[in-house]
Motif scaffolding. Structure first.
Motif, PDB file in Angstrom:
ATOM      1  N   GLN A 183       0.833  -1.205   0.000  1.00 64.58           N
ATOM      2  CA  GLN A 183       0.000   0.000   0.000  1.00 64.58           C
ATOM      3  C   GLN A 183       0.865   1.251   0.000  1.00 64.58           C
ATOM      4  O   GLN A 183       0.601   2.209  -0.708  1.00 64.58           O
ATOM      5  N   ILE A 202       3.221   0.011   4.850  1.00 65.73           N
ATOM      6  CA  ILE A 202       1.836  -0.395   5.036  1.00 65.73           C
ATOM      7  C   ILE A 202       1.559  -1.437   3.960  1.00 65.73           C
ATOM      8  O   ILE A 202       1.604  -1.145   2.764  1.00 65.73           O
ATOM      9  N   GLU A 206      -0.535  -5.348   2.788  1.00 67.81           N
ATOM     10  CA  GLU A 206      -1.703  -6.204   2.953  1.00 67.81           C
ATOM     11  C   GLU A 206      -1.246  -7.656   2.873  1.00 67.81           C
ATOM     12  O   GLU A 206      -0.476  -8.014   1.978  1.00 67.81           O
ATOM     13  N   THR A 262      -8.084 -10.499   3.995  1.00 73.54           N
ATOM     14  CA  THR A 262      -7.062  -9.464   3.839  1.00 73.54           C
ATOM     15  C   THR A 262      -6.931  -8.645   5.121  1.00 73.54           C
ATOM     16  O   THR A 262      -7.928  -8.210   5.696  1.00 73.54           O
ATOM     17  N   LYS A 263      -5.699  -8.474   5.558  1.00 74.60           N
ATOM     18  CA  LYS A 263      -5.437  -7.712   6.775  1.00 74.60           C
ATOM     19  C   LYS A 263      -4.278  -6.751   6.528  1.00 74.60           C
ATOM     20  O   LYS A 263      -3.300  -7.104   5.860  1.00 74.60           O
ATOM     21  N   LYS A 264      -4.379  -5.533   7.059  1.00 78.21           N
ATOM     22  CA  LYS A 264      -3.299  -4.569   6.928  1.00 78.21           C
ATOM     23  C   LYS A 264      -2.176  -4.901   7.895  1.00 78.21           C
ATOM     24  O   LYS A 264      -2.408  -5.298   9.032  1.00 78.21           O
ATOM     25  N   TYR A 295       1.263  -3.120   9.455  1.00 75.24           N
ATOM     26  CA  TYR A 295       2.060  -1.911   9.621  1.00 75.24           C
ATOM     27  C   TYR A 295       3.417  -2.308  10.206  1.00 75.24           C
ATOM     28  O   TYR A 295       3.482  -3.067  11.176  1.00 75.24           O
TER      29      TYR A 295
END
Length: 202
Positions: free
Chosen positions: A111, A123, A125, A162-164, A166
């Protein structure tokens, strides 16, 4: 006439009530990566432009010195802020490797990638179901240039949602001793191919 009068009065009353009830305005807010500064009990947050923010009040967060976070805040006055939320993110350093070809590089979707302060921030995914994933940043010690490789292992986590993700890595170990800008290459395996980013830390 009496019925018309009552109807007119009711309409005026409803319009007046509707005009008096204004929608609740949400405070202006900013979301940024930051570093926890905790020399004592008082917690402050340092942005990547080196500005230090002081919470007016901070509940349900103890943090630790040097931890990287996503900080949602509303500026109040000067350096004082209202903290709306704060969340720890993965905080790592650059590790050395003589065998980057052997690193596990399960693909990720990018991202955003940028350098802020002395940190490489990402960032991403990932596809997550239930098992914790493992990530890291490794410098290829066999390369004449500074090549950093992002490693990601699903640890056999089955397909999920789907998970972000960081992450923030300190680049202090690769910075030039004289303070001049230090260029480096970042290698990230994506769903389509390996992407290489040309970046620098100042």
């Amino acid at each position: 006439m009496k019925w018309k009068y009552i109807t007119y009065f009711a309409a005026v009353f409803l319009i007046t009530v509707a005009c008096e009830k204004e929608p609740t305005r949400i405070d202006n807010f900013l979301i940024e990566f930051a570093t926890v500064i905790k020399p004592a009990e008082q917690i402050a947050f340092q942005l990547d432009n080196h500005k230090i923010l002081i919470p007016k009040e901070l509940k349900d967060y103890s943090g630790k010195n040097g931890q990287r976070v996503t900080l949602n805040y509303t500026p109040l006055h000067g350096d004082t802020i209202k903290v709306n939320s704060v969340s720890d993110i993965f905080t790592g350093t650059v590790q050395k490797s003589n065998a980057v070809a052997d690193l596990r590089k399960d693909p990720v979707k990018i991202q955003s990638v940028w350098v802020g302060g002395n940190y490489l921030n990402l960032i991403l995914e990932i596809e997550f179901y239930e098992k914790a994933h493992t990530i890291g940043l490794f410098r290829n010690m066999q390369s004449s240039s500074i090549d950093l490789h992002f490693a990601h292992s699903k640890n056999n986590d089955p397909p999920g949602y789907t998970k972000k993700l960081y992450a923030s890595f300190s680049l202090a170990d690769i910075k030039s001793a004289d303070g001049s800008p230090t260029p480096f290459l970042l290698h990230v395996n994506t769903l389509n191919n390996e992407r290489i980013f040309k970046l620098e830390v100042k």
